[in-house]
Design a protein around this motif. Structure first.
Motif, PDB file in Angstrom:
ATOM      1  N   ASP A 107       0.828  -1.206   0.000  1.00 46.29           N
ATOM      2  CA  ASP A 107       0.000   0.000   0.000  1.00 46.29           C
ATOM      3  C   ASP A 107       0.864   1.259   0.000  1.00 46.29           C
ATOM      4  OD1 ASP A 107      -2.346  -1.467   0.004  1.00 46.29           O
ATOM      5  OD2 ASP A 107      -2.515  -1.473   2.193  1.00 46.29           O
ATOM      6  N   VAL A 108       1.957   1.226   0.776  1.00 45.24           N
ATOM      7  CA  VAL A 108       2.866   2.375   0.817  1.00 45.24           C
ATOM      8  C   VAL A 108       3.532   2.569  -0.538  1.00 45.24           C
ATOM      9  CG1 VAL A 108       4.890   3.365   1.940  1.00 45.24           C
ATOM     10  CG2 VAL A 108       3.266   2.018   3.288  1.00 45.24           C
ATOM     11  N   GLU A 109       3.968   1.477  -1.136  1.00 46.12           N
ATOM     12  CA  GLU A 109       4.608   1.531  -2.460  1.00 46.12           C
ATOM     13  C   GLU A 109       3.663   2.160  -3.483  1.00 46.12           C
ATOM     14  OE1 GLU A 109       7.696   0.267  -5.365  1.00 46.12           O
ATOM     15  OE2 GLU A 109       7.683   0.514  -3.193  1.00 46.12           O
ATOM     16  N   GLN A 110       2.417   1.737  -3.457  1.00 34.46           N
ATOM     17  CA  GLN A 110       1.426   2.251  -4.408  1.00 34.46           C
ATOM     18  C   GLN A 110       1.150   3.729  -4.170  1.00 34.46           C
ATOM     19  OE1 GLN A 110      -2.894   1.006  -4.286  1.00 34.46           O
ATOM     20  NE2 GLN A 110      -2.293  -0.047  -6.169  1.00 34.46           N
ATOM     21  N   PHE A 111       1.090   4.122  -2.904  1.00 36.50           N
ATOM     22  CA  PHE A 111       0.858   5.523  -2.567  1.00 36.50           C
ATOM     23  C   PHE A 111       1.998   6.400  -3.102  1.00 36.50           C
ATOM     24  CE2 PHE A 111       1.686   9.084   0.341  1.00 36.50           C
ATOM     25  CZ  PHE A 111       0.486   9.774   0.235  1.00 36.50           C
ATOM     26  N   ILE A 112       3.234   5.980  -2.866  1.00 36.94           N
ATOM     27  CA  ILE A 112       4.378   6.751  -3.345  1.00 36.94           C
ATOM     28  C   ILE A 112       4.379   6.822  -4.869  1.00 36.94           C
ATOM     29  CG2 ILE A 112       6.907   6.796  -3.487  1.00 36.94           C
ATOM     30  CD1 ILE A 112       6.954   5.596  -0.661  1.00 36.94           C
ATOM     31  N   GLU A 113       4.098   5.702  -5.503  1.00 37.44           N
ATOM     32  CA  GLU A 113       4.091   5.663  -6.962  1.00 37.44           C
ATOM     33  C   GLU A 113       3.044   6.614  -7.545  1.00 37.44           C
ATOM     34  OE1 GLU A 113       4.933   5.029 -10.756  1.00 37.44           O
ATOM     35  OE2 GLU A 113       6.096   4.164  -9.104  1.00 37.44           O
ATOM     36  N   ARG A 114       1.875   6.678  -6.919  1.00 41.50           N
ATOM     37  CA  ARG A 114       0.776   7.467  -7.475  1.00 41.50           C
ATOM     38  C   ARG A 114       0.790   8.930  -7.056  1.00 41.50           C
ATOM     39  NH1 ARG A 114      -4.620   3.609  -6.832  1.00 41.50           N
ATOM     40  NH2 ARG A 114      -4.034   2.039  -8.379  1.00 41.50           N
ATOM     41  N   GLN A 115       1.237   9.204  -5.842  1.00 34.71           N
ATOM     42  CA  GLN A 115       1.043  10.538  -5.290  1.00 34.71           C
ATOM     43  C   GLN A 115       2.297  11.389  -5.151  1.00 34.71           C
ATOM     44  OE1 GLN A 115      -2.010  11.779  -4.859  1.00 34.71           O
ATOM     45  NE2 GLN A 115      -2.702   9.831  -5.694  1.00 34.71           N
ATOM     46  N   ILE A 116       3.461  10.787  -5.228  1.00 42.75           N
ATOM     47  CA  ILE A 116       4.698  11.549  -5.050  1.00 42.75           C
ATOM     48  C   ILE A 116       5.269  11.916  -6.423  1.00 42.75           C
ATOM     49  CG2 ILE A 116       7.021  11.502  -4.070  1.00 42.75           C
ATOM     50  CD1 ILE A 116       4.674  11.633  -2.040  1.00 42.75           C
ATOM     51  N   SER A 117       5.799  13.117  -6.515  1.00 46.96           N
ATOM     52  CA  SER A 117       6.338  13.619  -7.778  1.00 46.96           C
ATOM     53  C   SER A 117       7.523  12.782  -8.242  1.00 46.96           C
ATOM     54  CB  SER A 117       6.777  15.077  -7.609  1.00 46.96           C
ATOM     55  OG  SER A 117       7.890  15.148  -6.730  1.00 46.96           O
ATOM     56  N   GLU A 118       7.855  12.913  -9.523  1.00 47.00           N
ATOM     57  CA  GLU A 118       8.995  12.162 -10.065  1.00 47.00           C
ATOM     58  C   GLU A 118      10.291  12.563  -9.355  1.00 47.00           C
ATOM     59  OE1 GLU A 118       8.874   9.591 -12.130  1.00 47.00           O
ATOM     60  OE2 GLU A 118       6.687   9.812 -11.995  1.00 47.00           O
ATOM     61  N   ASP A 119      10.450  13.862  -9.084  1.00 51.07           N
ATOM     62  CA  ASP A 119      11.637  14.314  -8.357  1.00 51.07           C
ATOM     63  C   ASP A 119      11.684  13.701  -6.967  1.00 51.07           C
ATOM     64  OD1 ASP A 119      12.548  15.813 -10.449  1.00 51.07           O
ATOM     65  OD2 ASP A 119      11.765  17.727  -9.692  1.00 51.07           O
ATOM     66  N   GLY A 120      10.513  13.640  -6.322  1.00 49.28           N
ATOM     67  CA  GLY A 120      10.443  13.054  -4.986  1.00 49.28           C
ATOM     68  C   GLY A 120      10.791  11.581  -4.995  1.00 49.28           C
ATOM     69  N   LYS A 121      10.315  10.852  -5.992  1.00 49.18           N
ATOM     70  CA  LYS A 121      10.617   9.419  -6.080  1.00 49.18           C
ATOM     71  C   LYS A 121      12.105   9.182  -6.326  1.00 49.18           C
ATOM     72  CE  LYS A 121       6.991   8.763  -8.848  1.00 49.18           C
ATOM     73  NZ  LYS A 121       5.934   8.148  -9.681  1.00 49.18           N
ATOM     74  N   ARG A 122      12.717  10.029  -7.160  1.00 48.83           N
ATOM     75  CA  ARG A 122      14.158   9.893  -7.386  1.00 48.83           C
ATOM     76  C   ARG A 122      14.934  10.162  -6.094  1.00 48.83           C
ATOM     77  NH1 ARG A 122      12.956  12.015 -12.602  1.00 48.83           N
ATOM     78  NH2 ARG A 122      13.137  14.168 -11.845  1.00 48.83           N
ATOM     79  N   LYS A 123      14.494  11.180  -5.344  1.00 46.79           N
ATOM     80  CA  LYS A 123      15.159  11.497  -4.084  1.00 46.79           C
ATOM     81  C   LYS A 123      15.083  10.317  -3.113  1.00 46.79           C
ATOM     82  CE  LYS A 123      14.223  15.505  -2.081  1.00 46.79           C
ATOM     83  NZ  LYS A 123      13.525  16.497  -1.215  1.00 46.79           N
ATOM     84  N   ILE A 124      13.908   9.722  -3.003  1.00 42.77           N
ATOM     85  CA  ILE A 124      13.715   8.586  -2.081  1.00 42.77           C
ATOM     86  C   ILE A 124      14.611   7.411  -2.482  1.00 42.77           C
ATOM     87  CG2 ILE A 124      12.050   6.860  -1.304  1.00 42.77           C
ATOM     88  CD1 ILE A 124       9.888   9.116  -1.570  1.00 42.77           C
ATOM     89  N   LYS A 125      14.682   7.125  -3.780  1.00 46.17           N
ATOM     90  CA  LYS A 125      15.544   6.029  -4.250  1.00 46.17           C
ATOM     91  C   LYS A 125      17.005   6.294  -3.922  1.00 46.17           C
ATOM     92  CE  LYS A 125      12.579   4.402  -8.016  1.00 46.17           C
ATOM     93  NZ  LYS A 125      12.435   4.277  -9.495  1.00 46.17           N
ATOM     94  N   ASN A 126      17.425   7.545  -4.022  1.00 46.93           N
ATOM     95  CA  ASN A 126      18.819   7.890  -3.774  1.00 46.93           C
ATOM     96  C   ASN A 126      19.200   7.741  -2.297  1.00 46.93           C
ATOM     97  OD1 ASN A 126      19.433   8.461  -6.425  1.00 46.93           O
ATOM     98  ND2 ASN A 126      18.939  10.633  -6.260  1.00 46.93           N
ATOM     99  N   TRP A 127      18.225   7.778  -1.397  1.00 42.15           N
ATOM    100  CA  TRP A 127      18.543   7.599   0.022  1.00 42.15           C
ATOM    101  C   TRP A 127      19.177   6.238   0.273  1.00 42.15           C
ATOM    102  CZ3 TRP A 127      13.071   9.331   2.018  1.00 42.15           C
ATOM    103  CH2 TRP A 127      12.954  10.731   1.898  1.00 42.15           C
ATOM    104  N   TYR A 128      18.780   5.266  -0.545  1.00 42.32           N
ATOM    105  CA  TYR A 128      19.255   3.899  -0.333  1.00 42.32           C
ATOM    106  C   TYR A 128      20.554   3.627  -1.076  1.00 42.32           C
ATOM    107  CZ  TYR A 128      14.658   3.008   1.692  1.00 42.32           C
ATOM    108  OH  TYR A 128      13.531   3.044   2.485  1.00 42.32           O
TER     109      TYR A 128
END
Length: 250
Positions: A229-250
């Motif tokens: 559910d969290v994965e789907q929420f991030i995919e649908r509601q978070i901006s592309e820049d935000g998703k790239r930022k989150i991936k870079n944390w790891y």
């Protein structure tokens, strides 16, 4: 036609998009005795405002109200989003949160998240890293339901609660001065009680530009939502820049 106060209150809990809501759940939201609930519900049905649905215990629904798929939000709450976004940035920094992404998620055009009240006004996603405990990395998804001055009621708690499906911590943010809180002590007392009962955080603030006017009245316990559910929420509601930022944390 003019609705009674009870009819308006009941109707306020029925989704505008035509989704059915069960009678048992609806009665729970309202806190009414059976006879009062059935009398008001039946009156709305007789006047063609509500229709009878299926389901265990029965349900009701109304015709969906079509909304613009891309028009920007307007009104008193939307004016609060940007200063509150800045406040959350300062708050995260004060908490020592290094990896964070804050976004206004109230207006996501035609995107959907899965039902009534499931789109928070603001979202703060963070990754905290530890040296001595496992897991070494822990993601937090904090969601915020914003209510402008005098634009809140007990339903606000359930709006914030709906976000907990995808959030580790859900908050209700109410704009209210100390004087206003004293004047409306009784309804706020009920909101505070329901927030505590359902594990919802409660934040009061007066001036969204004044950091010192914020009060974290209730801190919510951490939940563990379903990762999918969290994965789907991030995919649908978070901006592309935000998703790239989150991936870079790891």
């Amino acid at each position: 036609m003019a609705l009674s106060k009870d009819e308006e209150k009941l109707l306020g809990f029925v989704p505008e998009d035509g989704t059915a809501i069960g009678n048992i759940r609806l009665r729970g939201f309202l806190g009414w005795k059976e006879q009062r609930y059935w009398d008001v519900r039946d009156s709305l049905i007789e006047n063609g405002i509500l229709l009878i649905g299926r389901g265990k215990g029965g349900s009701v629904f109304r015709k969906a109200i079509k909304k613009s798929s891309g028009a920007p939000l307007s009104g008193p709450e939307s004016k609060l989003y940007e200063p509150l976004e800045r406040f959350l940035g300062k708050w995260a920094a004060d908490q020592g949160i290094v990896n964070s992404h804050i976004q206004i998620t109230a207006n996501q055009g035609g995107k959907t998240t899965g039902g009534l009240w499931t789109r928070p006004d603001l979202t703060l996603i963070s990754l905290e890293k530890f040296s001595f405990i496992v897991p070494r990395e822990l993601m937090e998804v904090r969601t915020f339901e914003v209510k402008s001055r005098n634009n809140w009621d007990i339903q606000s708690v359930f709006e914030a609660l709906a976000h907990s499906r995808v959030a580790t911590r859900s908050y209700l943010m109410i704009q209210s001065s100390l004087e206003e809180r004293e004047e409306r002590e009784e309804p706020l007392s009920r909101i505070e009680s329901e927030c505590e009962r359902h594990g919802i955080g409660l934040i009061y603030f007066d001036d969204p530009e004044d950091y010192d006017s914020f009060e974290f009245y209730l801190d919510p316990p951490r939940r563990q939502p379903e990762p999918r559910d969290v994965e789907q929420f991030i995919e649908r509601q978070i901006s592309e820049d935000g998703k790239r930022k989150i991936k870079n944390w790891y």
